[in-house]
Design a protein around this motif. Sequence first.
Motif, PDB file in Angstrom:
ATOM      1  N   ASP A   1      20.592  45.367  74.974  1.00  0.00           N
ATOM      2  CA  ASP A   1      19.895  44.672  76.048  1.00  0.00           C
ATOM      3  C   ASP A   1      18.788  45.569  76.577  1.00  0.00           C
ATOM      4  O   ASP A   1      18.553  46.676  76.093  1.00  0.00           O
ATOM      5  N   ALA A   2      18.076  45.127  77.571  1.00  0.00           N
ATOM      6  CA  ALA A   2      16.919  45.848  78.105  1.00  0.00           C
ATOM      7  C   ALA A   2      17.309  47.189  78.677  1.00  0.00           C
ATOM      8  O   ALA A   2      16.578  48.188  78.526  1.00  0.00           O
ATOM      9  N   ALA A   3      18.463  47.280  79.351  1.00  0.00           N
ATOM     10  CA  ALA A   3      18.878  48.553  79.951  1.00  0.00           C
ATOM     11  C   ALA A   3      19.164  49.596  78.870  1.00  0.00           C
ATOM     12  O   ALA A   3      18.786  50.771  79.004  1.00  0.00           O
ATOM     13  N   GLN A   4      19.800  49.177  77.821  1.00  0.00           N
ATOM     14  CA  GLN A   4      20.105  50.125  76.750  1.00  0.00           C
ATOM     15  C   GLN A   4      18.828  50.589  76.036  1.00  0.00           C
ATOM     16  O   GLN A   4      18.664  51.760  75.705  1.00  0.00           O
ATOM     17  N   VAL A   5      17.924  49.657  75.814  1.00  0.00           N
ATOM     18  CA  VAL A   5      16.662  50.035  75.186  1.00  0.00           C
ATOM     19  C   VAL A   5      15.861  50.943  76.112  1.00  0.00           C
ATOM     20  O   VAL A   5      15.187  51.885  75.665  1.00  0.00           O
ATOM     21  N   HIS A   6      15.907  50.713  77.421  1.00  0.00           N
ATOM     22  CA  HIS A   6      15.214  51.575  78.375  1.00  0.00           C
ATOM     23  C   HIS A   6      15.772  52.995  78.308  1.00  0.00           C
ATOM     24  O   HIS A   6      15.014  53.983  78.362  1.00  0.00           O
ATOM     25  N   ALA A   7      17.075  53.125  78.167  1.00  0.00           N
ATOM     26  CA  ALA A   7      17.680  54.465  78.059  1.00  0.00           C
ATOM     27  C   ALA A   7      17.216  55.167  76.781  1.00  0.00           C
ATOM     28  O   ALA A   7      16.916  56.371  76.773  1.00  0.00           O
ATOM     29  N   ILE A   8      17.146  54.392  75.704  1.00  0.00           N
ATOM     30  CA  ILE A   8      16.672  54.989  74.452  1.00  0.00           C
ATOM     31  C   ILE A   8      15.220  55.433  74.589  1.00  0.00           C
ATOM     32  O   ILE A   8      14.826  56.513  74.119  1.00  0.00           O
ATOM     33  N   ALA A   9      14.393  54.622  75.229  1.00  0.00           N
ATOM     34  CA  ALA A   9      12.989  54.969  75.402  1.00  0.00           C
ATOM     35  C   ALA A   9      12.811  56.202  76.266  1.00  0.00           C
ATOM     36  O   ALA A   9      11.913  57.023  76.037  1.00  0.00           O
ATOM     37  N   ARG A  10      13.641  56.357  77.293  1.00  0.00           N
ATOM     38  CA  ARG A  10      13.545  57.547  78.137  1.00  0.00           C
ATOM     39  C   ARG A  10      13.827  58.819  77.326  1.00  0.00           C
ATOM     40  O   ARG A  10      13.150  59.835  77.488  1.00  0.00           O
ATOM     41  N   VAL A  11      14.844  58.750  76.466  1.00  0.00           N
ATOM     42  CA  VAL A  11      15.147  59.920  75.635  1.00  0.00           C
ATOM     43  C   VAL A  11      14.051  60.140  74.594  1.00  0.00           C
ATOM     44  O   VAL A  11      13.621  61.263  74.324  1.00  0.00           O
ATOM     45  N   LEU A  12      13.594  59.040  74.005  1.00  0.00           N
ATOM     46  CA  LEU A  12      12.618  59.148  72.933  1.00  0.00           C
ATOM     47  C   LEU A  12      11.299  59.742  73.428  1.00  0.00           C
ATOM     48  O   LEU A  12      10.700  60.594  72.767  1.00  0.00           O
ATOM     49  N   PHE A  13      10.874  59.336  74.596  1.00  0.00           N
ATOM     50  CA  PHE A  13       9.578  59.803  75.099  1.00  0.00           C
ATOM     51  C   PHE A  13       9.724  60.910  76.129  1.00  0.00           C
ATOM     52  O   PHE A  13       8.774  61.167  76.885  1.00  0.00           O
ATOM     53  N   ALA A  14      10.871  61.572  76.141  1.00  0.00           N
ATOM     54  CA  ALA A  14      11.092  62.658  77.102  1.00  0.00           C
ATOM     55  C   ALA A  14      10.056  63.776  76.959  1.00  0.00           C
ATOM     56  O   ALA A  14       9.592  64.310  77.976  1.00  0.00           O
ATOM     57  N   PRO A  15       9.685  64.187  75.722  1.00  0.00           N
ATOM     58  CA  PRO A  15       8.663  65.246  75.630  1.00  0.00           C
ATOM     59  C   PRO A  15       7.356  64.892  76.342  1.00  0.00           C
ATOM     60  O   PRO A  15       6.688  65.760  76.894  1.00  0.00           O
ATOM     61  N   LEU A  16       7.006  63.597  76.357  1.00  0.00           N
ATOM     62  CA  LEU A  16       5.762  63.206  77.018  1.00  0.00           C
ATOM     63  C   LEU A  16       5.927  63.189  78.528  1.00  0.00           C
ATOM     64  O   LEU A  16       4.992  63.563  79.266  1.00  0.00           O
ATOM     65  N   THR A  17       7.063  62.744  78.984  1.00  0.00           N
ATOM     66  CA  THR A  17       7.288  62.722  80.433  1.00  0.00           C
ATOM     67  C   THR A  17       7.345  64.127  81.001  1.00  0.00           C
ATOM     68  O   THR A  17       6.983  64.341  82.161  1.00  0.00           O
ATOM     69  N   VAL A  18       7.809  65.107  80.189  1.00  0.00           N
ATOM     70  CA  VAL A  18       7.805  66.490  80.648  1.00  0.00           C
ATOM     71  C   VAL A  18       6.380  66.962  80.903  1.00  0.00           C
ATOM     72  O   VAL A  18       6.115  67.769  81.810  1.00  0.00           O
ATOM     73  N   LEU A  19       5.444  66.452  80.128  1.00  0.00           N
ATOM     74  CA  LEU A  19       4.042  66.834  80.297  1.00  0.00           C
ATOM     75  C   LEU A  19       3.355  66.062  81.423  1.00  0.00           C
ATOM     76  O   LEU A  19       2.162  66.264  81.656  1.00  0.00           O
TER      77      LEU A  19
END
Length: 746
Positions: free
Chosen positions: A245-263
């Motif tokens: 569902d959307a919440a699970q995909v959102h969690a995956i996206a947060r982990v996947l794009f974590a290097p960018l959010t750190v920047l």
Amino acid sequence: MNNEALHSTGEGVLMLPEAPLREVLLAQAIEQVDRAQTLVSAPERAAALQAALAGAQARGVARPRLADVLLAHSAAVVQRAAGREGAIAALHAGDARGRWLMRALPLIALALGLAADRVANAHRVDLLSPPLLLVLGWNLLMYASLLGRALLRGRPGAGAAGALPQRWLHAALARLPGSGRGLAARIAADFHARWLAATPALQGARLSRTLHLCAAAWGAGLALSLLLRGLVVRYQFGWESTFLDAAQVHAIARVLFAPLTVLGLEPFSLAEIAAAQDFAGTGTAGGRWVWMYVGLLALVVVLPRLALAGGARWREARLARQCRLDLDAAAFDGLRAALPTELVLGVVGAGERQGAALLAVLALHRDATGTALADTLRAVLPGDVEGRLLPVDAVLLPWATPAPGHWPPAWQKAPALALPWDEWGASWPLEPLLPERLIGVLPRHTAALQRLAAAWQEGNRLRLRQAAQLLARHLRACAAVPTEAMPTGAAQEVKAAGAGDGTAPAGPAQPQQSQEMQQLRQLQAELCVLHALHPDTALPAALPATLPAAPTAGAVAAGTPAPDASAAGASRSAGDPLRAVVGTSAGAAAGAAAGAKAGALLDLGLGGLTLGAGTALGALLGGTAAWTLQGRTRRPALPDAAAAAITTAAPGTDPASTADALRASVQAACLLYLLLTHQARLAPPALQALAARWPAALDAALDARWPALRAALHTPASEAEALPALLVQVLQEVLDKVLGQGVPPG
């Protein structure tokens, strides 16, 4: 090659740059595969080694080792082979195909990334794209593997997994150049096998650099494909899933794009993720997703891989400057065995005279080369204060055999060889027995000892030939001196007088005596120089005015000793060793029996002539005359035809007298050679026993060759090549016969 670019880090290990290492391994492959010596012949290989040894010696290396000659020898071998085979020249220059392949692979990976259309199709950007997730997951897995290898480095078994790709590459590349059956192809296959086995770390660094560059290029190609496609295509982004569902995909996206959010980039919110379900997102949101993908590929794939490729390139450059070569490898056994070796023997149980004789024998062979390019055998006596403190290769016991406890402490662990001096040192034909027996106690130096034995034998034969040349020149000079004009009848009266009443006529004229004195002095001096004898070997300045009475021929034949002409001479002591060997002088009797010229020659022995250390040549010549007279009494007279063939006899002289004089000259010269080559080797009693065998052996050797010798003596010097060869045969036969009966101890 700059010698400062290489250095030895320890025993048996050489660190050197990549280029000379290629030469060394290529030279090994050539020598191993080219057994028929098609590309580089045996003389060329020997010349390459000699040139390398000479170069090392020119650099000040006293005793060249393997590391001192390896590079120069290998370069010479490869240069000769490369000049005859283009494939060898290509191998020497380096593998151009491999270099071009490593440059082309990253470009190929970049092109494949640009052409990929599985990350996004022509109009959609999939948030959960399996190809993208696979690329990211593979790279993260590689980083974890590299980190684990770095942490486990140095532990047992840690390098087994890392060695698998290298072994695979080794096997794969080694098969490629060996597909042909030609010599060059087989040399290339052998070289590649050696090269990859000798440089696994260097090849691993190069492989790592290439793979990291390929991975970076692949990621960059994927990112560029998204950007370039977006110029002409309107992306629709989103996601779809049956189980998420959307919440699970959102969690995956947060982990996947974590290097960018750190920047500092803003992550997607849950609402944005939910709005993109079933690919509902369009326009600006699609562009944001593309840039997020590109940034993720750059941070996770491109930049880390470029950093790793830079690190691999640094390791590659460092390893290429410091390649490790094991000099103890079996591949260098052949070259190592061919190097000149200096072996040191500790001599135990030798007296002063014995030790001096042994050192003189070894020095004679060492001085014959005068260079570090030959194998040498050196002896150290216990009296050598410095030498006894150093270890030796072996302990030699040629005389007494003291227990090891009485040896110098530094020699205790050395192997011992008990080889009596009489078996190898008493005469030069026996000398090669020493290095041959040393092989049993020094098997590691078998090749060097075999070369030593061959070199000693060849050196001794060369000295024999040179001595024969000196004897031949002396004898031709004797033959050129005309015999004193003596009517044939007078000569017969001399013989009768000498055989009857024991008296002898006066000696020959003084000028002739002086001339033959000079000839003998010159021969003696030249033989002493040739055999490195003591320089005090010289003839006296003048002869005594009177000659002693000679024994009768009957007395000599009966074995009655002749009066000792040296008894009244102060120049000869009662303990003269050679007088004990040859007995008392009988030069006047031989002169009366052999004719005027023989008497002139042999009467020189009555002048107290000396050979170093007080040895009396006069006693030798006197003894020679005695046994010559004995042999003449039992030998039939020369035939008339033989006497007539003697062309130097002056008109009115006795041809038989001239023949006897020439034979006596040959006998005296040969005995002089035998004496000089043995007098320092044996004690007087042993020398006496050995010399007692010379006359009979010499008489037999001369009998067999006298017609040829007589003819050669009267041949001009430029045409008398046969005379030295005949003298070599005579001396060799005497030595073989006398030594075959055994050497008297002492």
